[in-house]
Design an enzyme around this catalytic site. Structure first.
Site, PDB file in Angstrom:
ATOM      1  N   ILE A  64       0.666  -1.298   0.082  1.00  0.00           N
ATOM      2  CA  ILE A  64      -0.005  -0.167  -0.099  1.00  0.00           C
ATOM      3  C   ILE A  64       0.921   1.197  -0.102  1.00  0.00           C
ATOM      4  O   ILE A  64       0.367   2.528  -0.336  1.00  0.00           O
ATOM      5  CB  ILE A  64      -1.126   0.045   1.243  1.00  0.00           C
ATOM      6  CG1 ILE A  64      -0.542   0.197   2.509  1.00  0.00           C
ATOM      7  CG2 ILE A  64      -2.104  -1.195   1.164  1.00  0.00           C
ATOM      8  CD1 ILE A  64      -1.430   0.528   3.581  1.00  0.00           C
ATOM      9  N   ASN A  90      -6.866  -2.953   6.539  1.00  0.00           N
ATOM     10  CA  ASN A  90      -6.161  -3.407   7.305  1.00  0.00           C
ATOM     11  C   ASN A  90      -4.830  -3.263   7.593  1.00  0.00           C
ATOM     12  O   ASN A  90      -4.354  -3.229   8.623  1.00  0.00           O
ATOM     13  CB  ASN A  90      -6.740  -4.757   7.475  1.00  0.00           C
ATOM     14  CG  ASN A  90      -6.088  -5.421   8.705  1.00  0.00           C
ATOM     15  OD1 ASN A  90      -6.428  -5.287  10.028  1.00  0.00           O
ATOM     16  ND2 ASN A  90      -4.976  -6.532   8.505  1.00  0.00           N
ATOM     17  N   PHE A  95       5.349   0.923  15.601  1.00  0.00           N
ATOM     18  CA  PHE A  95       6.635   0.602  16.485  1.00  0.00           C
ATOM     19  C   PHE A  95       6.362   0.140  17.646  1.00  0.00           C
ATOM     20  O   PHE A  95       5.375   0.575  18.226  1.00  0.00           O
ATOM     21  CB  PHE A  95       7.534   1.874  16.377  1.00  0.00           C
ATOM     22  CG  PHE A  95       8.254   2.322  14.905  1.00  0.00           C
ATOM     23  CD1 PHE A  95       9.503   2.079  14.597  1.00  0.00           C
ATOM     24  CD2 PHE A  95       7.548   2.987  14.049  1.00  0.00           C
ATOM     25  CE1 PHE A  95      10.005   2.218  13.572  1.00  0.00           C
ATOM     26  CE2 PHE A  95       7.910   3.200  12.904  1.00  0.00           C
ATOM     27  CZ  PHE A  95       9.273   2.962  12.536  1.00  0.00           C
ATOM     28  N   MET A  97       6.903  -0.234  21.627  1.00  0.00           N
ATOM     29  CA  MET A  97       6.815   0.805  22.698  1.00  0.00           C
ATOM     30  C   MET A  97       8.574   1.201  23.041  1.00  0.00           C
ATOM     31  O   MET A  97       8.983   2.103  23.291  1.00  0.00           O
ATOM     32  CB  MET A  97       6.198   0.499  24.017  1.00  0.00           C
ATOM     33  CG  MET A  97       4.802   0.706  23.979  1.00  0.00           C
ATOM     34  SD  MET A  97       4.038   2.163  23.901  1.00  0.00           S
ATOM     35  CE  MET A  97       4.396   2.761  25.555  1.00  0.00           C
ATOM     36  N   SER A 140      -8.087   2.198  15.342  1.00  0.00           N
ATOM     37  CA  SER A 140      -7.712   1.595  16.559  1.00  0.00           C
ATOM     38  C   SER A 140      -8.240   2.712  17.578  1.00  0.00           C
ATOM     39  O   SER A 140      -8.531   3.728  17.480  1.00  0.00           O
ATOM     40  CB  SER A 140      -6.218   1.491  16.576  1.00  0.00           C
ATOM     41  OG  SER A 140      -5.917   1.732  17.891  1.00  0.00           O
ATOM     42  N   TYR A 194       1.488   6.181  16.019  1.00  0.00           N
ATOM     43  CA  TYR A 194       0.462   5.497  15.814  1.00  0.00           C
ATOM     44  C   TYR A 194      -1.125   6.053  15.792  1.00  0.00           C
ATOM     45  O   TYR A 194      -1.787   6.000  15.086  1.00  0.00           O
ATOM     46  CB  TYR A 194       0.669   4.092  16.470  1.00  0.00           C
ATOM     47  CG  TYR A 194      -0.373   3.242  15.986  1.00  0.00           C
ATOM     48  CD1 TYR A 194      -0.199   2.292  14.711  1.00  0.00           C
ATOM     49  CD2 TYR A 194      -1.401   2.746  16.986  1.00  0.00           C
ATOM     50  CE1 TYR A 194      -0.990   1.330  14.377  1.00  0.00           C
ATOM     51  CE2 TYR A 194      -2.288   1.624  16.382  1.00  0.00           C
ATOM     52  CZ  TYR A 194      -2.001   1.103  15.580  1.00  0.00           C
ATOM     53  OH  TYR A 194      -2.971   0.142  15.151  1.00  0.00           O
ATOM     54  N   VAL A 196      -1.949   9.015  16.004  1.00  0.00           N
ATOM     55  CA  VAL A 196      -2.266  10.276  15.055  1.00  0.00           C
ATOM     56  C   VAL A 196      -2.584   9.647  13.855  1.00  0.00           C
ATOM     57  O   VAL A 196      -3.635  10.214  13.156  1.00  0.00           O
ATOM     58  CB  VAL A 196      -1.098  11.289  14.878  1.00  0.00           C
ATOM     59  CG1 VAL A 196      -1.357  12.462  13.844  1.00  0.00           C
ATOM     60  CG2 VAL A 196      -1.068  11.927  16.269  1.00  0.00           C
ATOM     61  N   LYS A 198      -4.011   6.750  13.140  1.00  0.00           N
ATOM     62  CA  LYS A 198      -5.242   6.305  13.022  1.00  0.00           C
ATOM     63  C   LYS A 198      -6.428   7.428  13.320  1.00  0.00           C
ATOM     64  O   LYS A 198      -7.551   7.071  12.871  1.00  0.00           O
ATOM     65  CB  LYS A 198      -5.250   5.264  14.360  1.00  0.00           C
ATOM     66  CG  LYS A 198      -4.607   3.891  14.010  1.00  0.00           C
ATOM     67  CD  LYS A 198      -4.933   3.340  12.532  1.00  0.00           C
ATOM     68  CE  LYS A 198      -4.241   1.907  12.366  1.00  0.00           C
ATOM     69  NZ  LYS A 198      -4.969   1.362  11.008  1.00  0.00           N
ATOM     70  N   THR A 233      -1.687 -10.173  18.766  1.00  0.00           N
ATOM     71  CA  THR A 233      -1.002 -10.433  17.342  1.00  0.00           C
ATOM     72  C   THR A 233       0.588 -10.082  17.681  1.00  0.00           C
ATOM     73  O   THR A 233       0.776  -9.532  18.574  1.00  0.00           O
ATOM     74  CB  THR A 233      -1.520  -9.331  16.229  1.00  0.00           C
ATOM     75  OG1 THR A 233      -1.527  -8.157  16.912  1.00  0.00           O
ATOM     76  CG2 THR A 233      -2.929  -9.769  16.125  1.00  0.00           C
TER      77      THR A 233
END
EC number: 1.1.1.184
Length: 277
Positions: A64, A90, A95, A97, A140, A194, A196, A198, A233
């Protein structure tokens, strides 16, 4: 001649929630299911695993972050089917933590896949959506936390009912630029790249829904963002509360909304319930 067979497509489908969504659609969707993945070998292995379960997905490569790859998929859909019934966006990266990569690089890389890539897929594939089509952008719950951590001024922009796609793209670019300058916090941004990205996906879904209602209102195409929950996951880790199959429930519910459904549309959905944005 393109077939008039119904077709559903899932991005980032070779593992985790994407794989579970694909498996469920193979069982429940009346038509072909396209499993797409960036890595051809991993994608084919996922297809073989589902075939061993007696299911029949088809595979197509998709990166993508590569416009040529997206357009090759678009051209295949046009040739083989002449349209698209279900699109589940999807594909995602995050990254860990503990990752020591500088924050501005994390911001740039995460944005390129999670927001820019998802937006490019939509730009190329939404025009192919057939009447009664369903678009599910997997977001999320971190986007809600990120929104609440934004400055009041930014919150107002992201909650606006009239924000345009161009304005949203401008905000996403500003976040990355602000991280490069080391001023993202003083500019009102939260400390989660992440989250931001989402937020961007969720607001993009709202904009797309508005656009489709205005320009193709009679076609009853429904677009929503959703949160699969905290899922076991590679990304969610082993302590998460949901299995991938449980994480797939809300995306699959939205992908298979009945033909006469008026909604949800342009909403953020968690556990099959609309969350206030």
């Amino acid at each position: 001649m393109p077939s008039d067979r119904r077709v559903a497509l899932v991005t980032g489908a070779n593992k985790g929630v994407g794989f579970a969504i694909t498996r469920a659609l193979c069982r429940l969707f009346s038509g072909d299911v396209l499993l797409t993945a960036q890595d051809e070998a991993q994608g084919q292995a996922a297809v073989q695993q589902l075939q061993a379960e007696g299911l029949s997905p088809r595979f197509h490569q998709l990166d993508i972050t590569d416009l040529q790859s997206i357009r090759a998929l678009r051209d295949f859909l046009r040739r083989a089917y002449g349209g698209l019934n279900v699109l589940v966006n999807n594909a995602v990266i995050a990254f860990k933590m503990e990752d020591t990569t500088p924050f501005h690089i994390q911001a740039e890389v995460t944005m390129k896949t999670n927001f820019d890539g998802t937006r490019d897929v939509c730009t190329e594939l939404l025009p192919l959506m057939r009447p009664g089509g369903r678009v599910v952008n997997v977001s999320s719950m971190t986007c809600l936390r990120a929104l609440k951590s934004c400055s009041p001024e930014l919150q107002q922009k992201f909650r606006s009912e009239t924000i345009t796609e161009e304005e949203l793209v401008g905000l996403m670019k500003k976040f990355v630029e602000d991280t490069k300058k080391g001023v993202h916090q003083t500019e009102g941004w939260p400390d989660t790249a992440y989250g931001v990205t989402k937020m961007g996906v969720t607001v993009l879904s709202r904009i797309q829904a508005r656009h489709l209602s205005e320009h193709r209102g009679g076609d009853k195409i429904l677009v929503n963002a959703c949160c699969p929950g905290w899922v076991r996951t590679d990304m969610g880790g082993p302590n998460a509360t949901k299995s991938p199959e449980e994480g797939a429930e809300t995306p699959v519910y939205l992908a298979l909304l009945p033909p006469d459904a008026e909604g949800p549309h342009g909403q953020f959905v968690m556990d099959k319930k609309v969350e206030q944005w």
